[in-house]
Design a protein around this motif. Structure first.
Motif, PDB file in Angstrom:
ATOM      1  N   GLU A  31       0.816  -1.298   0.185  1.00 27.62           N
ATOM      2  CA  GLU A  31      -0.052   0.249   0.022  1.00 27.62           C
ATOM      3  C   GLU A  31       0.841   1.118   0.189  1.00 27.62           C
ATOM      4  O   GLU A  31       1.841   1.400   0.900  1.00 27.62           O
ATOM      5  CB  GLU A  31      -0.858  -0.119   1.366  1.00 27.62           C
ATOM      6  N   PHE A  32       0.373   2.128  -0.656  1.00 29.26           N
ATOM      7  CA  PHE A  32       1.296   3.588  -0.728  1.00 29.26           C
ATOM      8  C   PHE A  32       0.194   4.478  -1.342  1.00 29.26           C
ATOM      9  O   PHE A  32      -0.798   4.152  -1.857  1.00 29.26           O
ATOM     10  CB  PHE A  32       2.524   3.373  -1.765  1.00 29.26           C
ATOM     11  N   GLN A  33       0.542   5.811  -1.319  1.00 28.09           N
ATOM     12  CA  GLN A  33      -0.282   6.804  -1.719  1.00 28.09           C
ATOM     13  C   GLN A  33       0.281   7.212  -3.335  1.00 28.09           C
ATOM     14  O   GLN A  33       1.558   7.281  -3.566  1.00 28.09           O
ATOM     15  CB  GLN A  33      -0.063   8.232  -0.964  1.00 28.09           C
ATOM     16  N   PRO A  34      -0.658   7.143  -4.390  1.00 32.05           N
ATOM     17  CA  PRO A  34       0.006   7.607  -5.726  1.00 32.05           C
ATOM     18  C   PRO A  34       0.842   8.672  -5.874  1.00 32.05           C
ATOM     19  O   PRO A  34       1.283   8.862  -6.746  1.00 32.05           O
ATOM     20  CB  PRO A  34      -1.449   7.663  -6.427  1.00 32.05           C
ATOM     21  N   LEU A  35       0.441   9.683  -5.074  1.00 31.75           N
ATOM     22  CA  LEU A  35       1.204  10.885  -5.214  1.00 31.75           C
ATOM     23  C   LEU A  35       2.637  11.093  -4.567  1.00 31.75           C
ATOM     24  O   LEU A  35       3.360  11.963  -4.647  1.00 31.75           O
ATOM     25  CB  LEU A  35       0.310  11.918  -4.623  1.00 31.75           C
ATOM     26  N   MET A  36       2.790   9.812  -3.840  1.00 28.14           N
ATOM     27  CA  MET A  36       4.414   9.659  -3.045  1.00 28.14           C
ATOM     28  C   MET A  36       5.357   9.894  -4.398  1.00 28.14           C
ATOM     29  O   MET A  36       5.208   9.363  -5.551  1.00 28.14           O
ATOM     30  CB  MET A  36       4.534   8.423  -2.517  1.00 28.14           C
ATOM     31  N   ARG A  37       6.558  10.321  -4.069  1.00 26.73           N
ATOM     32  CA  ARG A  37       7.808  10.236  -4.774  1.00 26.73           C
ATOM     33  C   ARG A  37       8.254   8.984  -5.115  1.00 26.73           C
ATOM     34  O   ARG A  37       7.976   7.875  -4.420  1.00 26.73           O
ATOM     35  CB  ARG A  37       8.762  11.130  -4.087  1.00 26.73           C
ATOM     36  N   LYS A  38       8.976   8.708  -6.276  1.00 29.13           N
ATOM     37  CA  LYS A  38       9.541   7.432  -6.692  1.00 29.13           C
ATOM     38  C   LYS A  38      10.316   6.775  -5.550  1.00 29.13           C
ATOM     39  O   LYS A  38      10.255   5.675  -5.178  1.00 29.13           O
ATOM     40  CB  LYS A  38      10.315   7.606  -7.904  1.00 29.13           C
ATOM     41  N   ASP A  39      11.277   7.569  -4.899  1.00 31.39           N
ATOM     42  CA  ASP A  39      12.003   7.146  -3.717  1.00 31.39           C
ATOM     43  C   ASP A  39      11.392   6.768  -2.616  1.00 31.39           C
ATOM     44  O   ASP A  39      11.661   5.783  -1.985  1.00 31.39           O
ATOM     45  CB  ASP A  39      13.160   8.271  -3.342  1.00 31.39           C
ATOM     46  N   GLU A  40      10.203   7.324  -2.266  1.00 37.04           N
ATOM     47  CA  GLU A  40       9.439   6.961  -1.176  1.00 37.04           C
ATOM     48  C   GLU A  40       8.789   5.352  -1.387  1.00 37.04           C
ATOM     49  O   GLU A  40       8.715   4.442  -0.487  1.00 37.04           O
ATOM     50  CB  GLU A  40       8.552   7.777  -0.856  1.00 37.04           C
ATOM     51  N   ILE A  41       8.029   5.335  -2.656  1.00 40.82           N
ATOM     52  CA  ILE A  41       7.734   3.915  -2.975  1.00 40.82           C
ATOM     53  C   ILE A  41       8.720   2.775  -3.042  1.00 40.82           C
ATOM     54  O   ILE A  41       8.554   1.705  -2.701  1.00 40.82           O
ATOM     55  CB  ILE A  41       6.888   4.279  -4.437  1.00 40.82           C
ATOM     56  N   LYS A  42       9.857   3.407  -3.628  1.00 46.22           N
ATOM     57  CA  LYS A  42      10.869   2.380  -3.733  1.00 46.22           C
ATOM     58  C   LYS A  42      11.506   1.786  -2.185  1.00 46.22           C
ATOM     59  O   LYS A  42      11.664   0.578  -1.999  1.00 46.22           O
ATOM     60  CB  LYS A  42      12.226   2.953  -4.335  1.00 46.22           C
ATOM     61  N   ARG A  43      11.351   2.729  -1.525  1.00 48.72           N
ATOM     62  CA  ARG A  43      11.538   2.464  -0.001  1.00 48.72           C
ATOM     63  C   ARG A  43      10.782   1.381   0.683  1.00 48.72           C
ATOM     64  O   ARG A  43      10.994   0.546   1.344  1.00 48.72           O
ATOM     65  CB  ARG A  43      11.710   3.597   0.830  1.00 48.72           C
ATOM     66  N   TYR A  44       9.476   1.667   0.421  1.00 50.85           N
ATOM     67  CA  TYR A  44       8.410   0.809   0.784  1.00 50.85           C
ATOM     68  C   TYR A  44       8.649  -0.677   0.070  1.00 50.85           C
ATOM     69  O   TYR A  44       8.552  -1.743   0.814  1.00 50.85           O
ATOM     70  CB  TYR A  44       6.949   1.224   0.237  1.00 50.85           C
ATOM     71  N   VAL A  45       8.945  -0.778  -1.219  1.00 51.07           N
ATOM     72  CA  VAL A  45       9.080  -1.850  -1.692  1.00 51.07           C
ATOM     73  C   VAL A  45      10.498  -2.805  -1.317  1.00 51.07           C
ATOM     74  O   VAL A  45      10.309  -3.930  -0.979  1.00 51.07           O
ATOM     75  CB  VAL A  45       9.351  -1.626  -3.399  1.00 51.07           C
ATOM     76  N   LEU A  46      11.444  -2.140  -0.890  1.00 46.11           N
ATOM     77  CA  LEU A  46      12.733  -2.636  -0.274  1.00 46.11           C
ATOM     78  C   LEU A  46      12.298  -3.127   1.017  1.00 46.11           C
ATOM     79  O   LEU A  46      12.794  -4.157   1.472  1.00 46.11           O
ATOM     80  CB  LEU A  46      13.751  -1.612  -0.309  1.00 46.11           C
ATOM     81  N   GLU A  47      11.781  -2.224   1.950  1.00 43.85           N
ATOM     82  CA  GLU A  47      11.344  -2.839   2.991  1.00 43.85           C
ATOM     83  C   GLU A  47      10.488  -3.960   3.216  1.00 43.85           C
ATOM     84  O   GLU A  47      10.676  -4.941   3.968  1.00 43.85           O
ATOM     85  CB  GLU A  47      10.523  -1.691   4.054  1.00 43.85           C
ATOM     86  N   TYR A  48       9.197  -4.033   2.204  1.00 43.02           N
ATOM     87  CA  TYR A  48       8.450  -5.194   2.189  1.00 43.02           C
ATOM     88  C   TYR A  48       9.540  -6.529   1.786  1.00 43.02           C
ATOM     89  O   TYR A  48       9.258  -7.500   2.180  1.00 43.02           O
ATOM     90  CB  TYR A  48       7.512  -5.221   0.932  1.00 43.02           C
ATOM     91  N   LEU A  49      10.192  -6.261   0.860  1.00 43.59           N
ATOM     92  CA  LEU A  49      11.139  -7.456   0.381  1.00 43.59           C
ATOM     93  C   LEU A  49      12.139  -7.799   1.647  1.00 43.59           C
ATOM     94  O   LEU A  49      12.422  -9.137   1.384  1.00 43.59           O
ATOM     95  CB  LEU A  49      12.067  -7.063  -1.003  1.00 43.59           C
ATOM     96  N   VAL A  50      12.605  -6.904   2.184  1.00 46.45           N
ATOM     97  CA  VAL A  50      13.520  -7.266   3.410  1.00 46.45           C
ATOM     98  C   VAL A  50      12.530  -8.288   4.431  1.00 46.45           C
ATOM     99  O   VAL A  50      13.088  -9.160   4.868  1.00 46.45           O
ATOM    100  CB  VAL A  50      14.347  -6.184   3.692  1.00 46.45           C
ATOM    101  N   ASP A  51      11.508  -7.776   4.790  1.00 42.81           N
ATOM    102  CA  ASP A  51      10.435  -8.288   5.823  1.00 42.81           C
ATOM    103  C   ASP A  51      10.203  -9.704   5.234  1.00 42.81           C
ATOM    104  O   ASP A  51      10.120 -10.610   6.239  1.00 42.81           O
ATOM    105  CB  ASP A  51       9.148  -7.227   5.894  1.00 42.81           C
ATOM    106  N   GLU A  52      10.042  -9.648   3.986  1.00 46.88           N
ATOM    107  CA  GLU A  52       9.637 -11.258   3.377  1.00 46.88           C
ATOM    108  C   GLU A  52      10.854 -12.084   3.053  1.00 46.88           C
ATOM    109  O   GLU A  52      10.795 -13.161   2.540  1.00 46.88           O
ATOM    110  CB  GLU A  52       8.721 -10.860   2.049  1.00 46.88           C
TER     111      GLU A  52
END
Length: 156
Positions: A31-52
């Motif tokens: 989940e993310f906000q569509p208006l978020m910056r690219k780096d912020e969304i990328k950070r969420y993806v990285l955190e998810y992949l580390v958590d998994e």
């Protein structure tokens, strides 16, 4: 995106455009906000992949860290902008008041000059009336003097 999903890596994620990172995030259900910056969304993806446990936790330490909450900085900038706007508004108001004051002073000066001209005109009118009155009195005295002389001649 299919390449990233097949073999996820920080390097591959860094090479993706924002729209592709958005697709990756949606693929993983992040989940993310569509208006978020690219780096912020990328950070969420990285955190998810580390958590998994798809990526090692060291990637978070080496990945570009982007502050995810710039609320305070944005608020500070907003306050600064509002302050500048208020200062400009105050300056415009001061200039408007100065122009208004100057206009009132010009009007007062004009009224004063008009009163002085009117008073001068009235004074000149009174002087002319007094001059005419003196001339009339002088003529009356001459007429009276001529009449008196004419009566004296007529007397035997």
């Amino acid at each position: 995106m299919p390449l990233f999903v097949a073999s996820p890596s920080v390097e591959e994620l860094d090479s993706l455009k924002k729209s592709e990172i958005v697709k990756v995030a949606k693929h993983y259900g992040i989940e993310f906000q569509p208006l978020m910056r690219k780096d912020e969304i990328k950070r969420y993806v990285l955190e998810y992949l580390v958590d998994e446990s798809v990526l090692p936790s060291t990637v978070l330490e080496t990945a570009i860290t982007v502050p995810t909450d710039n609320t305070f900085e944005l608020k500070r900038l907003e306050i600064e902008m509002n302050k500048e706007i208020r200062l400009k508004e105050m300056e415009r108001e001061r200039e408007r008041e100065e122009r208004e004051r100057e206009r009132e002073e010009r009007e007062m000066q004009k009224e004063k000059e008009e009163r002085e001209m009117q008073m001068q005109k009235e004074k000149e009118e009174r002087e002319m009336q007094m001059q005419r009155k003196k001339e009339e009195e002088k003529k009356e005295k001459e007429v009276e003097a001529t009449r008196v002389r004419g009566h004296k001649r007529l007397r035997p």
